[in-house]
Scaffold this active site. Structure first.
Site, PDB file in Angstrom:
ATOM      1  N   GLN A 100      -4.896  -1.574   9.168  1.00 35.15           N
ATOM      2  CA  GLN A 100      -4.839  -2.943   8.636  1.00 35.15           C
ATOM      3  C   GLN A 100      -5.496  -3.960   9.542  1.00 35.15           C
ATOM      4  OE1 GLN A 100      -3.802  -3.620   5.436  1.00 35.15           O
ATOM      5  NE2 GLN A 100      -4.240  -5.758   5.610  1.00 35.15           N
ATOM      6  N   LYS A 156       0.963  -1.373  -0.042  1.00 34.61           N
ATOM      7  CA  LYS A 156      -0.008   0.016  -0.041  1.00 34.61           C
ATOM      8  C   LYS A 156       0.881   1.339   0.061  1.00 34.61           C
ATOM      9  CE  LYS A 156      -3.857  -2.449   1.985  1.00 34.61           C
ATOM     10  NZ  LYS A 156      -4.567  -2.960   3.196  1.00 34.61           N
ATOM     11  N   ASP A 207     -11.439   2.762   3.301  1.00 42.35           N
ATOM     12  CA  ASP A 207     -11.604   1.366   3.516  1.00 42.35           C
ATOM     13  C   ASP A 207     -13.155   1.059   3.296  1.00 42.35           C
ATOM     14  OD1 ASP A 207      -9.586  -0.847   3.650  1.00 42.35           O
ATOM     15  OD2 ASP A 207      -9.268  -0.527   5.644  1.00 42.35           O
TER      16      ASP A 207
HETATM   17  N1  GUN Z   1      -7.352  -7.025   5.594  1.00 40.54           N
HETATM   18  C1  GUN Z   1      -7.612  -7.862   4.630  1.00 40.54           C
HETATM   19  N2  GUN Z   1      -8.250  -6.951   3.750  1.00 40.54           N
HETATM   20  C2  GUN Z   1      -8.051  -5.690   4.280  1.00 40.54           C
HETATM   21  C3  GUN Z   1      -8.791  -4.356   3.802  1.00 40.54           C
HETATM   22  O1  GUN Z   1      -9.051  -4.441   2.595  1.00 40.54           O
HETATM   23  N3  GUN Z   1      -8.549  -3.419   4.603  1.00 40.54           N
HETATM   24  C4  GUN Z   1      -8.135  -3.378   5.673  1.00 40.54           C
HETATM   25  N4  GUN Z   1      -7.879  -2.297   6.433  1.00 40.54           N
HETATM   26  N5  GUN Z   1      -7.600  -4.783   6.249  1.00 40.54           N
HETATM   27  C5  GUN Z   1      -7.793  -5.652   5.388  1.00 40.54           C
END
Ligand code: GUN
Length: 282
Positions: free
Chosen positions: A96, A52, A119
């Site tokens: 995350q 990211k 998100d």
């Molecule tokens: N963990 C797995 N996929 C995601 C996601 O799309 N966003 C976040 N914040 N955590 C995740």
């Protein structure tokens, strides 16, 4: 044999568009900023967070990474979210998941300013998705929609089956398919006649988290099969679909890796750009 959907290429195209729009935004004095929070040392999460950050740099965003120890308290995590909510140069906040078990993901998600919730996990943004009034795209499901669109498939009147009912993928996925006029069935661990239901699917989206769960006998000839799974099998990354067998039956299929994974990040970049524009009336 099926068309292998190239998630890397579709992702690259989305990120190129975001990068171009970012250049224009920077000329107005606005640089999109994303803050990523990682609690603990989950190796998969570390890789996702690194990717990211890398994507942010590539599209020209400002980014901040917060790595907190596994024994971080809820109060400490909440305090960081509060600080980032108030920070002008940060337009998007991502914590995350999964969090260590003593921390509440629900509490963190609800604490993030909905305007910075890139998100689209905050209840306010989930509600917006439900009524088809998107403020932010739910990243993984929106990425799946881009991949389906890339095959030229029109969902109108088609039978779409989603395997999995998580808040992150299954539920918002069903909403997006429904808004695109699909006839949607959501299956889960308690579903009866699963094989039969899957065999009727024109579009099959697998998000169950079980390696090679979708076997060739569960797939309708000519179906579009999208694999959201990210499982480790003998150290190797492996999807929810038995790719080698299913590719002989489907009309289009995503590989793992190189399918849905790169799309999630591209949509996150799109959301961060959207957030920056809105917060600056740009
Ligand atoms: N963990 C797995 N996929 C995601 C996601 O799309 N966003 C976040 N914040 N955590 C995740």
């Amino acid at each position: 044999m099926a068309q292998i959907i190239d998630g890397k290429a579709v992702s690259r195209a989305v990120r190129a568009r975001v990068a171009q729009e970012t250049l224009a935004l920077k000329e107005q004095g606005v640089t999109p900023g994303l803050a990523v929070i990682l609690v603990g040392e989950d190796p998969a999460s570390q890789v996702y967070v690194r990717n990211k950050e890398k994507a942010c740099a590539e599209v020209g965003f400002y980014s901040e990474k917060y790595t907190l120890p596994a024994d971080t308290t809820q109060a400490q995590l909440n305090a960081l979210v509060d600080e980032l909510n108030g920070k002008k140069e940060i337009n998007g906040i991502l914590c995350q998941l999964p969090l260590p078990p003593h921390l509440s993901d629900k509490e963190v998600i609800a604490r993030i300013d909905p305007a910075k919730d890139v998100d689209a996990f905050h209840p306010e943004n989930v509600g917006a998705i439900m009524i088809g009034d998107y403020r932010f795209l739910p990243c993984t499901p929106a990425g799946v929609m881009e991949l389906i669109r890339s095959t030229g498939t029109d969902l109108t009147g088609k039978r779409a089956v989603v395997l999995g009912r998580s808040n992150i993928v299954g539920k918002p996925m069903a909403m997006l398919l429904l808004h695109a006029n699909g006839t949607v069935t959501v299956c889960h661990s308690k579903t009866k006649n699963l094989k039969e239901i899957c065999r009727n699917a024109d579009i099959l989206v697998a998000a169950v988290g079980k390696a090679k769960f979708v076997t060739e006998d569960m797939v309708k000839p000519g179906a579009v099969v999208i694999d959201v799974g990210m499982n480790r099998e003998n150290g190797k990354l492996c999807g929810d679909v038995d790719f080698d067998a299913v590719k002989e039956k489907a009309s289009a299929i995503t590989p793992v890796p190189g399918g849905v994974g790169p799309m999630t990040i591209a949509m996150l970049m799109q959301n961060t750009l959207t957030a920056a524009k809105r917060q600056n009336n740009a």
